[in-house]
Design a protein around this motif. Structure first.
Motif, mmCIF file in Angstrom:
data_model
loop_
_atom_site.group_PDB
_atom_site.id
_atom_site.type_symbol
_atom_site.label_atom_id
_atom_site.label_comp_id
_atom_site.label_asym_id
_atom_site.label_seq_id
_atom_site.Cartn_x
_atom_site.Cartn_y
_atom_site.Cartn_z
ATOM 1 N N THR A 180 70.987 45.199 8.201
ATOM 2 C CA THR A 180 71.450 44.947 6.834
ATOM 3 C C THR A 180 70.548 43.972 6.096
ATOM 4 O O THR A 180 70.586 43.887 4.871
ATOM 5 N N GLU A 196 72.326 41.265 11.805
ATOM 6 C CA GLU A 196 73.435 42.154 11.480
ATOM 7 C C GLU A 196 72.935 43.586 11.274
ATOM 8 O O GLU A 196 71.872 43.804 10.684
ATOM 9 N N LYS A 217 65.878 33.001 1.590
ATOM 10 C CA LYS A 217 65.514 32.530 2.922
ATOM 11 C C LYS A 217 65.390 31.018 2.953
ATOM 12 O O LYS A 217 64.892 30.407 2.015
ATOM 13 N N ASN A 221 70.701 40.664 6.864
ATOM 14 C CA ASN A 221 71.270 39.351 7.174
ATOM 15 C C ASN A 221 70.918 38.985 8.613
ATOM 16 O O ASN A 221 71.321 39.679 9.555
ATOM 17 N N GLU A 222 70.187 37.919 8.784
ATOM 18 C CA GLU A 222 69.811 37.509 10.126
ATOM 19 C C GLU A 222 69.515 36.012 10.179
ATOM 20 O O GLU A 222 69.189 35.387 9.167
ATOM 21 N N ASP A 229 69.094 36.444 4.060
ATOM 22 C CA ASP A 229 70.170 37.355 3.675
ATOM 23 C C ASP A 229 69.583 38.636 3.088
ATOM 24 O O ASP A 229 68.371 38.761 2.890
ATOM 25 N N ARG A 230 70.456 39.581 2.818
ATOM 26 C CA ARG A 230 70.012 40.901 2.365
ATOM 27 C C ARG A 230 69.411 40.872 0.966
ATOM 28 O O ARG A 230 68.761 41.836 0.543
#
Length: 294
Positions: free
Chosen positions: A162, A142, A186, A164-165, A181-182
């Protein structure tokens, strides 16, 4: 005059055969080895040649038939393009391959010089193959939104991530899936021929051919072929002392059997021999059941 009539008749037949595509051909540049006469066609998947029992399979295996939409041809009946290739090669055993769904929309390109037709894209797929020689990465990352009102806004390829991936990496000896996430949280799944590992923050599971371990912090549960171990990694004693307790009971009964008490008939053991034998037999039976449990 006769020559002109022949030209007119030939041109009329050409227009009937090519339909509206003749306009594209007339507008195309020539002298490019057939590339200039390429035609893009919109239609639908009329047949997928994947049935070995079909009479056409030997000739058209691994290809599809495409029917043109009515607005693409001036022909009175449906025009079918036979043997449209799904990739650049007829051998689809490797590489990139997508097999479309029957009757789904499809766009193909046909080369008048080579007579070959190739699929460009389509609306629905029944089968997707992506096979590489070294590595495949599939994922999403993202980014911040593009500011359409700001002329100085970064281009899409320059937008900040951001955090988030999620992505999966395929290698020749492993598959790794990660979700981040940001906030920095994980989760990860790693699979190799020797093990499968799941990890989320402080918890982790690991499965191999020899054992299965569930771990949270320093506490773990491990299942092997002959025992289940519960406790910390550095534990030196079993958590469940079944064997030790049973042996302690045996020792206690043995010592009790040595105690002698005075009676009218003289000094006698405090524990009846028959009762002692029965109790020790039961404890030995319990030990046999717990010999492989820790």
């Amino acid at each position: 005059m006769e020559k002109n009539s022949q030209l007119m008749i030939r041109e009329a037949i050409r227009k009937i055969a090519l339909g509206r595509s003749i306009e594209r051909i007339n507008m195309s540049p020539g002298g490019a080895g057939g590339v200039g006469t390429a035609r893009m066609i919109h239609g639908y998947v009329a047949k997928v040649h994947d049935d070995e029992s079909d009479d056409e399979f030997e000739e058209y295996a691994g290809t599809i038939d495409v029917g043109e939409f009515p607005d693409e041809t001036a022909s009175s009946g449906p025009f079918i393009h036979k043997g449209v290739l799904l990739s650049g090669l007829k051998d689809n055993s490797g590489g990139f391959l997508i097999v479309p769904t029957l009757f789904s929309d499809v766009t193909i390109i046909s080369d008048a010089a080579t007579k070959y037709s190739y699929v460009l894209n389509f609306s629905h797929a029944d089968f997707i193959q992506l096979s590489s020689h070294t590595e495949v990465i599939i994922g999403i990352a993202e980014t911040e939104e593009l500011d359409l009102e700001d002329n100085d806004s970064p281009d899409y390829d320059e937008l900040e991530k951001t955090g988030n991936e999620a992505y999966t990496t395929y290698l020749k000896s492993s598959v790794v899936t990660k979700v981040i996430d940001r906030e920095g949280k994980k989760s990860e799944v790693e699979q190799t021929p020797e093990q499968i590992r799941h990890k989320t923050d402080k918890s982790e599971t690991c499965q191999t051919t020899d054992n299965y371990t569930v771990k949270v912090g320093n506490v773990s549960v491990t299942v092997t072929g002959d025992k289940v171990t519960i406790g910390a990694d550095d534990a030196s004693e079993p958590l469940v002392l079944g064997n030790e307790l049973a042996q302690l009971m045996l020792d206690f009964l043995t010592e009790c059997s040595k105690i002698m008490t005075p009676t009218l008939m003289g000094t006698m053991p405090a524990v009846n021999a028959a009762s002692f034998s029965a109790l020790t037999a039961k404890i030995q039976q319990f030990l046999s059941k717990t010999a492989y449990t820790k």
